[in-house]
Design a protein around this motif. Sequence first.
Motif, PDB file in Angstrom:
ATOM      1  N   GLU A  80       0.816  -0.951   0.030  1.00  0.00           N
ATOM      2  CA  GLU A  80      -0.006  -0.289  -0.030  1.00  0.00           C
ATOM      3  C   GLU A  80       0.775   1.140   0.162  1.00  0.00           C
ATOM      4  O   GLU A  80       0.491   2.193  -0.770  1.00  0.00           O
ATOM      5  N   LYS A  81       2.125   1.369   0.740  1.00  0.00           N
ATOM      6  CA  LYS A  81       2.765   2.492   0.872  1.00  0.00           C
ATOM      7  C   LYS A  81       3.445   2.625  -0.529  1.00  0.00           C
ATOM      8  O   LYS A  81       3.412   3.919  -1.113  1.00  0.00           O
ATOM      9  N   GLY A 133       0.760   4.119  -2.923  1.00  0.00           N
ATOM     10  CA  GLY A 133       0.179   5.584  -2.551  1.00  0.00           C
ATOM     11  C   GLY A 133       1.484   6.555  -3.097  1.00  0.00           C
ATOM     12  O   GLY A 133       1.054   7.255  -3.392  1.00  0.00           O
ATOM     13  N   ILE A 155      -4.084   7.766   0.801  1.00  0.00           N
ATOM     14  CA  ILE A 155      -3.560   6.605   1.451  1.00  0.00           C
ATOM     15  C   ILE A 155      -3.656   5.995   2.723  1.00  0.00           C
ATOM     16  O   ILE A 155      -4.009   5.279   2.922  1.00  0.00           O
ATOM     17  N   GLY A 156      -4.215   7.265   3.587  1.00  0.00           N
ATOM     18  CA  GLY A 156      -4.637   7.072   5.235  1.00  0.00           C
ATOM     19  C   GLY A 156      -6.152   6.459   4.964  1.00  0.00           C
ATOM     20  O   GLY A 156      -6.484   5.445   5.525  1.00  0.00           O
ATOM     21  N   TYR A 157      -6.886   7.262   4.269  1.00  0.00           N
ATOM     22  CA  TYR A 157      -8.267   6.951   4.256  1.00  0.00           C
ATOM     23  C   TYR A 157      -8.484   5.624   3.533  1.00  0.00           C
ATOM     24  O   TYR A 157      -9.245   4.643   4.203  1.00  0.00           O
ATOM     25  N   HIS A 215      -6.783   3.168   3.215  1.00  0.00           N
ATOM     26  CA  HIS A 215      -6.083   1.746   3.898  1.00  0.00           C
ATOM     27  C   HIS A 215      -7.288   1.407   4.973  1.00  0.00           C
ATOM     28  O   HIS A 215      -7.389   0.234   5.113  1.00  0.00           O
ATOM     29  N   SER A 216      -8.290   2.252   5.691  1.00  0.00           N
ATOM     30  CA  SER A 216      -9.184   1.901   6.449  1.00  0.00           C
ATOM     31  C   SER A 216     -10.459   1.330   5.752  1.00  0.00           C
ATOM     32  O   SER A 216     -11.195   0.461   6.000  1.00  0.00           O
ATOM     33  N   ARG A 231     -10.548  -2.036   4.302  1.00  0.00           N
ATOM     34  CA  ARG A 231     -10.686  -3.163   5.281  1.00  0.00           C
ATOM     35  C   ARG A 231     -12.039  -3.104   5.965  1.00  0.00           C
ATOM     36  O   ARG A 231     -12.885  -4.271   6.047  1.00  0.00           O
ATOM     37  N   PRO A 274      -9.294  -5.607   0.931  1.00  0.00           N
ATOM     38  CA  PRO A 274      -7.920  -4.848   1.025  1.00  0.00           C
ATOM     39  C   PRO A 274      -7.396  -4.825  -0.671  1.00  0.00           C
ATOM     40  O   PRO A 274      -6.590  -3.929  -0.820  1.00  0.00           O
ATOM     41  N   PHE A 314      -7.172  -1.533  -2.818  1.00  0.00           N
ATOM     42  CA  PHE A 314      -6.207  -0.395  -2.747  1.00  0.00           C
ATOM     43  C   PHE A 314      -5.715   0.083  -4.009  1.00  0.00           C
ATOM     44  O   PHE A 314      -5.762   1.183  -4.485  1.00  0.00           O
ATOM     45  N   ARG A 315      -4.962  -1.048  -4.741  1.00  0.00           N
ATOM     46  CA  ARG A 315      -4.336  -0.621  -5.906  1.00  0.00           C
ATOM     47  C   ARG A 315      -5.152   0.032  -7.070  1.00  0.00           C
ATOM     48  O   ARG A 315      -4.876   0.837  -7.529  1.00  0.00           O
TER      49      ARG A 315
END
Length: 656
Positions: free
Chosen positions: A38-39, A42, A114-116, A118-119, A122, A127, A130-131
């Motif tokens: 994820e990091k 992002g 990135i932060g939003y 991530h939660s 899930r 998950p 995300f990409r």
Amino acid sequence: MHLETILPDPIFALAPWVVFLPAIGLILNLLVGKRLGEKGIGAIASLASGGAFGVAVALTLALARHPAGATVPLLNWITIGDLSVNWAFRVDTLAVTMMLVVSGVGTIIHIYSIGYMHSDVRHNGDPQRFRRFFVYLNLFITLMMILVSADNYLMLFVGWEGVGLCSYLLIGFWFEKGKDGIGNALAAKKAFIVNRIGDFGLLLALFFLFWNFHSFDFATIFAQAPQVAAAAPWVVLAITLFMLLGVTGKSAQIPLYVWLPDAMAGPTPVSALIHAATMVTAGVYLVARSQALFTLVPAAQTAVTWVGAGTALFAATIAVGQYDIKKVLAYSTISQLGFMVAAVGMGATVAGMFHLVTHSFFKALLFLSAGSVILGMEHGAEHGDLDLQDMRNMGGLRRRMPLTFWVYLIGALALAGVAPLAGFFSKDEILAAASRQAPAVFIVLVIAAFFTAFYMGRQVLMVFFGQPRSPAAGKAVESPALVTVPLVGLALLSIGGGALNLPGISTLETWLEHSLNGVRAGEFLLPVAAGSLGVALLGIGMAWWIYGRRPLADAKTPDPLARSLGPVYRGMERKWNVDELYHWILVRPYQALSAFLAGPVDQGLIDGLVNGIADLLAWLAGLVRRLQTGYVRTYAFAVLVGVVAVLAYLATVAGR
């Protein structure tokens, strides 16, 4: 046609990279993102968008030295007969202003996401998406950059259609969620279909442009426009009115605004990107770019102005009656877009663009802050079927989420037009222009401004003040730094954004005059400014009187306005039943026609004809099949009979 050209500054040659960099970002994430985590995903997406912003800044510096700008050709795109269309980038102050807004605000939204996400991925149980989200986000920036950097209407149309596709993909990102498991998918489909109506209007405008100007290039069309308007004014009127239809779709104006509130089905960063930096600003940009056409037909200008003013007031009344935190902001966007459209319609293009820029700051701030509120509610408690976006389930969050509260308050005051925040200066320029050019429009916009201040005061009081009205609100937690730091940046822009065009300095006006020759600039009138500030404070004061003195006790407490306004409030709450009206007038007849065509026509006539032909051929095949016995003597006898018949025919012909 040779593409070589001498640029006044070599930095202008960087222009294609505003498109290439976000495109490279999405390609990298598609190819290797799964292995980066994820990091890494992002970071690539954010750096790609940030790189485009860096190029836009470099172009800004180059334009400061060479304000006339340049056209940067890339390749020959279409050559048919005498028509030659290049894929070329227009670098002027108007285009670069939009590049800065799209890439700058877009990059902040990328970092926040990135932060939003991530939660969010899930919370929604997948998950792996995300990409995909960041690929779509980079694609959105890429296509919006194509739109604003285009040097001709055909290239602009590619970006125009592309951002419509991205909105469909992102609104329906959680396509299996929503009402009955298809609510989000239906919202995405609604946005796509409604925008196709508007896009049909723009396409007709392009046909008229080609038939009458034999070109799609901005420079060629704008140079010939006065002669065409003098010879056939109806042509330019038709072009501009068809463009207006496109604007009503893309920038969510009456009558095609109905898709934008449903766009809240997408993740909150999507709402921020669509409402603040991309898509909905495209219609305002189209009118600003085409001012050379609109100024030739006052009737079209009047139509644009009244569509914008009417939308500003109508959407503001609906926002008063909504409870979903994001839908209040959605109707607010529709209303503020109405201010911008009214401004560019009046010819106050600088004022319209000024409000577009400042609105991108505080509307992105408000949507992302709303996302922070939702995240805080999600982490606060086990909520079951609790609607985490319903403001009636919130309350007291200023103590649980103090940073989010303060940045949200800044965004709300900027939107309400409270001095000295950015929204005060940009909205005031529109009101000042209307007060001199169209007094009736001025009255409508002032009333809309009052409603804006009222519904934002109502929202802040319902969300952050009083006591928590649900367990989730009572145990909400502040969002992580990856979410809140971008909010602080946007809050600073919302505070100081008015400096872009302060009275007496008028930096933005001086900057844009190189691209908007002959249009009326924004202006500052002290009585109008004081009056608009008074209206804003009155709206906020009334919101406090109704919602602040006696906050809602619990989620089931009736809204105070519902008791006092009765059917008027129910109309606001039900969005004046416009969606239901459209359903009865358009959707139901269309569905009935589809059912008829699918039954008697498709399954009866067409399928019957096709199946009948198949049955006839099967019957003929059955007859012919009897000739195939499998016995060699039968075939030999048939050959003999054939030969005798041929010889008899030849003998008969020879005898004649």
